[in-house]
Write a protein that holds these residues in place. Structure first.
Motif, PDB file in Angstrom:
ATOM      1  N   GLN A 108      -3.771  10.814   6.306  1.00  0.00           N
ATOM      2  CA  GLN A 108      -3.250  11.106   4.979  1.00  0.00           C
ATOM      3  C   GLN A 108      -3.644  12.512   4.565  1.00  0.00           C
ATOM      4  OE1 GLN A 108      -4.552   7.938   2.432  1.00  0.00           O
ATOM      5  NE2 GLN A 108      -3.418   6.392   3.569  1.00  0.00           N
ATOM      6  N   GLU A 165      -6.654   6.505   6.761  1.00  0.00           N
ATOM      7  CA  GLU A 165      -7.111   7.646   5.954  1.00  0.00           C
ATOM      8  C   GLU A 165      -7.058   8.979   6.679  1.00  0.00           C
ATOM      9  OE1 GLU A 165     -10.871   7.170   4.041  1.00  0.00           O
ATOM     10  OE2 GLU A 165     -10.331   5.211   3.282  1.00  0.00           O
ATOM     11  N   LYS A 189       3.846   0.754   5.824  1.00  0.00           N
ATOM     12  CA  LYS A 189       2.424   0.430   5.901  1.00  0.00           C
ATOM     13  C   LYS A 189       1.648   1.738   5.752  1.00  0.00           C
ATOM     14  CE  LYS A 189      -1.044  -1.759   8.766  1.00  0.00           C
ATOM     15  NZ  LYS A 189      -1.330  -2.585   9.907  1.00  0.00           N
ATOM     16  N   PRO A 190       0.657   1.766   4.862  1.00  0.00           N
ATOM     17  CA  PRO A 190      -0.098   3.014   4.691  1.00  0.00           C
ATOM     18  C   PRO A 190      -0.769   3.459   5.986  1.00  0.00           C
ATOM     19  CG  PRO A 190      -0.759   1.361   3.076  1.00  0.00           C
ATOM     20  CD  PRO A 190       0.151   0.692   4.048  1.00  0.00           C
ATOM     21  N   LYS A 236       8.055  -1.984   2.238  1.00  0.00           N
ATOM     22  CA  LYS A 236       7.410  -0.689   2.016  1.00  0.00           C
ATOM     23  C   LYS A 236       6.690  -0.279   3.301  1.00  0.00           C
ATOM     24  CE  LYS A 236       6.700  -1.106  -2.885  1.00  0.00           C
ATOM     25  NZ  LYS A 236       5.769  -1.017  -3.981  1.00  0.00           N
ATOM     26  N   GLY A 248       3.715   5.658   8.396  1.00  0.00           N
ATOM     27  CA  GLY A 248       3.710   4.232   8.096  1.00  0.00           C
ATOM     28  C   GLY A 248       5.005   3.546   8.490  1.00  0.00           C
TER      29      GLY A 248
END
Length: 86
Positions: free
Chosen positions: A84, A81, A77-78, A75, A24
């Motif tokens: 992860q 999916e 960025k995620p 923060k 991220g």
């Protein structure tokens, strides 16, 4: 990345790009227009400019220097999916 119209250059995705993407972390990429790296940057994971466009590279660098405090406080960025850990 080299500034090239060769399809292999545009389709190549360097491992450092996937590392930043998975973490991220935003990236500044000097990459050919239409490359996979440019696509990732423009989807919100960083900034990109073509190697043949030094004015755009300079503009991006100056803009990032001005935004440095904001970028440091942001923060990550995620990651999507599929990047992860389970």
């Amino acid at each position: 990345e080299a500034d090239s119209e060769h399809p292999l250059i545009k389709a190549t995705l360097l491992s450092k790009v996937t590392d930043c993407f998975a973490l991220g972390k935003p990236m500044l990429s000097i990459t050919p227009e239409g490359s996979e790296t440019e696509r990732i940057c423009k989807s919100g994971y960083g900034w990109s400019a073509a190697p043949s466009n030094p004015q755009e590279i300079a503009k991006l660098l100056c803009g990032l220097v001005e935004k440095l405090p904001e970028l440091r406080a942001a923060k990550p960025k995620p990651a999507p999916e599929y990047y992860q850990a389970e």
